[in-house]
Design an enzyme around this catalytic site. Structure first.
Site, PDB file in Angstrom:
ATOM      1  N   SER A  29      27.245  43.199 -55.740  1.00  0.00           N
ATOM      2  CA  SER A  29      26.723  44.695 -57.177  1.00  0.00           C
ATOM      3  C   SER A  29      27.370  43.914 -58.815  1.00  0.00           C
ATOM      4  O   SER A  29      26.330  43.466 -59.669  1.00  0.00           O
ATOM      5  CB  SER A  29      26.927  45.332 -57.062  1.00  0.00           C
ATOM      6  OG  SER A  29      26.028  46.365 -55.954  1.00  0.00           O
ATOM      7  N   GLN A 176      18.196  48.808 -58.555  1.00  0.00           N
ATOM      8  CA  GLN A 176      17.407  46.382 -58.787  1.00  0.00           C
ATOM      9  C   GLN A 176      16.901  46.506 -59.553  1.00  0.00           C
ATOM     10  O   GLN A 176      16.286  45.984 -60.369  1.00  0.00           O
ATOM     11  CB  GLN A 176      17.114  46.217 -57.912  1.00  0.00           C
ATOM     12  CG  GLN A 176      18.304  46.134 -56.554  1.00  0.00           C
ATOM     13  CD  GLN A 176      18.024  45.360 -55.119  1.00  0.00           C
ATOM     14  OE1 GLN A 176      17.082  45.346 -54.612  1.00  0.00           O
ATOM     15  NE2 GLN A 176      19.008  45.190 -54.469  1.00  0.00           N
ATOM     16  N   ASP A 326      23.216  51.622 -48.660  1.00  0.00           N
ATOM     17  CA  ASP A 326      24.503  50.524 -47.733  1.00  0.00           C
ATOM     18  C   ASP A 326      24.741  50.659 -46.343  1.00  0.00           C
ATOM     19  O   ASP A 326      25.315  50.146 -46.086  1.00  0.00           O
ATOM     20  CB  ASP A 326      24.974  49.421 -48.235  1.00  0.00           C
ATOM     21  CG  ASP A 326      23.811  48.661 -49.557  1.00  0.00           C
ATOM     22  OD1 ASP A 326      22.956  49.133 -49.281  1.00  0.00           O
ATOM     23  OD2 ASP A 326      24.068  47.974 -50.193  1.00  0.00           O
ATOM     24  N   ARG A 357      16.063  49.315 -41.867  1.00  0.00           N
ATOM     25  CA  ARG A 357      17.241  49.366 -41.762  1.00  0.00           C
ATOM     26  C   ARG A 357      17.596  51.030 -40.665  1.00  0.00           C
ATOM     27  O   ARG A 357      18.926  51.118 -39.929  1.00  0.00           O
ATOM     28  CB  ARG A 357      18.637  49.468 -42.645  1.00  0.00           C
ATOM     29  CG  ARG A 357      19.816  49.001 -42.287  1.00  0.00           C
ATOM     30  CD  ARG A 357      20.192  49.428 -43.850  1.00  0.00           C
ATOM     31  NE  ARG A 357      20.762  47.932 -44.060  1.00  0.00           N
ATOM     32  CZ  ARG A 357      21.736  47.082 -45.127  1.00  0.00           C
ATOM     33  NH1 ARG A 357      21.276  48.140 -45.903  1.00  0.00           N
ATOM     34  NH2 ARG A 357      21.572  46.276 -45.659  1.00  0.00           N
TER      35      ARG A 357
END
Length: 448
Positions: A29, A176, A326, A357
């Site tokens: 990031s 984001q 994540d 995911r």
């Protein structure tokens, strides 16, 4: 969907505990943002510790295409000569962002405030991911977007000649989307205002301040309100990129699960909006501690010491999701070895990552003999309280984190675990297998 040339990798239980000190690749990031902010600052930004994975190299190439001078001067060392806020130029060719949703979404924000035309694409995985979540708010600047059905890449953008500041309440917790709005606001006069109901990683706010922008953050009844004063003079500033906590997660969990292990991961970014996994592991009883805490480049950094522990199942609250979005696949691996049931709540955002995911994590567990189910947006894992059966081949769906989670599972399983394609690990963690093999005897990670 697999890579044109799949590279399967198998992990087996090592013959000795994991031990040693290691560094993990630079924070992804922060690496993306360092290149982008360097490109719109005045002067030359020196970056050390940059993650040199495929995703970040795509950002470097895109900033070159937009007129910045970007040079690699040594391992992890980069120099960016910027063009100032509003100074990017029209690229001569399509911008290919590879596998990186972060690069694509943040760059759309940056381009929106510049009077230029650009076309953006990515690999098969990125072309399936939703971009409407950024193009909708960015349209308020005056930028125009032409996309495929569902707001997907490839897309074309014409940035605004006279961009307007955005006032936007985030419908989903997404760093984001927040960052794209703030980056668009750099070129707009007046104040850009973004409201988030759940705090998300704040690297953009920290780095904007580091480069000289005026950013205020206020917690209100409406949520966390971030304000950026537009058209700042960003001035080149050195950036030391800490180790990525999302990458540190893999050797940390492996050390917790392989009996007798003790591993120290050095120089890891410990931004409190990124450390939900470590909080959760401690709640499960993990012997985890932080040494050598310090501040580097506006970000808290430290060394993580992880030792083998018998873990217990917990309930992970939904408000923690943005700080560990994540890390759920590798947390699921830890939960598989824990005593009792672990329930991870509020994982809707996992459905739109590099793969679905959530489904991929449940499948990773099931194929290796672990009972797991998805209820709504929750993932429930029934731990074994000991060794994981293993023996499965995991479909990675072009997702680097699913692949690495499968391999960590193999280190703690009775039978080897195979990732059907480990090629994508290089997008975030180049040299992963070599580094993990360096912690123990033999080579527990090897081609099948």
């Amino acid at each position: 969907m697999s890579h044109p040339d799949p590279r399967p990798l198998r992990a087996s239980a090592p013959s000795a505990p994991l031990a040693g000190r290691l560094g993990v690749p630079g924070d992804k990031s922060i690496s993306h943002r360092a290149l982008m902010f360097g490109a719109v600052a005045v002067g030359t930004t020196e970056i050390t510790g940059l993650l040199e994975g495929e995703d970040v190299l795509r950002t470097a190439a895109a900033m070159r295409a937009l007129g910045a001078t970007v040079d690699n001067t040594g391992p992890g060392a980069w120099r960016v000569s910027g063009r100032g806020v509003g100074g990017l130029v029209e690229p001569a060719d399509v911008l290919d962002m590879g596998n990186s949703g972060t690069a694509a979404r943040l760059l759309l924000g940056l381009i929106s405030g510049h009077p230029l035309f650009a076309v953006m694409t990515g690999d098969a995985s990125l072309r399936r991911r939703p971009m409407k979540r950024v193009t909708d708010p960015l349209s308020a600047t005056g930028a125009q977007f032409w996309t495929r059905e569902g707001g997907r890449l490839p897309l074309a953008v014409r940035g605004a000649a006279d961009p307007l500041p955005i006032d936007y309440v985030l419908p989903v917790a997404s760093a984001q989307v927040k960052s794209a709005c703030l980056l668009a606001g750099l070129c707009a006069p007046g104040t850009t205002r973004v409201v988030e109901k759940e705090p998300t990683r704040d690297h953009t706010e920290n780095m904007l301040r580091h480069f000289g922008a005026t950013v205020s953050v206020e917690d209100t009844a409406e949520g966390r309100v971030i304000r950026l004063e537009g058209q700042p003079e960003l001035v080149a500033a050195p950036v030391l990129v800490p180790g990525d906590p999302s990458s540190a997660a893999f050797p940390v969990v492996a050390a917790l699960l392989v009996p007798g292990s003790r591993v120290v991961v050095e120089n890891v970014g410990l931004n409190p909006l990124r450390t939900g996994l470590f909080t959760t592991l401690r709640e499960m009883g993990a012997a985890l501690r932080i040494e050598n805490e310090r501040i580097a480049g506006g970000e808290p950094v430290g060394d993580i010491v992880a030792e083998y522990t018998e873990l217990s199942g917990v309930t992970v609250p939904p408000h923690r999701a943005p700080s560990m979005i994540d890390e759920y696949p590798v947390l699921a691996v830890a939960a598989a070895a824990a005593r009792g049931v672990t329930r991870m709540k509020g994982l809707a955002e996992l459905r739109v990552k590099e793969s679905d995911r959530l489904a991929a994590t449940a499948a990773l567990l099931a194929v290796n003999g672990i009972k797991a189910e998805i209820e709504g947006d929750d993932l429930i894992v029934h731990g074994t309280g000991g060794a994981i059966p293993g023996g499965g081949t995991v479909e990675t769906h072009m997702d680097h984190r699913i692949a690495m989670s499968a391999l960590v599972m193999g280190l703690a399983a009775r039978s080897p675990v195979t990732a059907d394609d480990a090629a994508f690990i290089d997008t975030s963690f180049p040299g992963f297998a070599t580094l993990m093999n360096g912690l123990t005897a033999g080579a527990p990670l090897a081609a099948p």
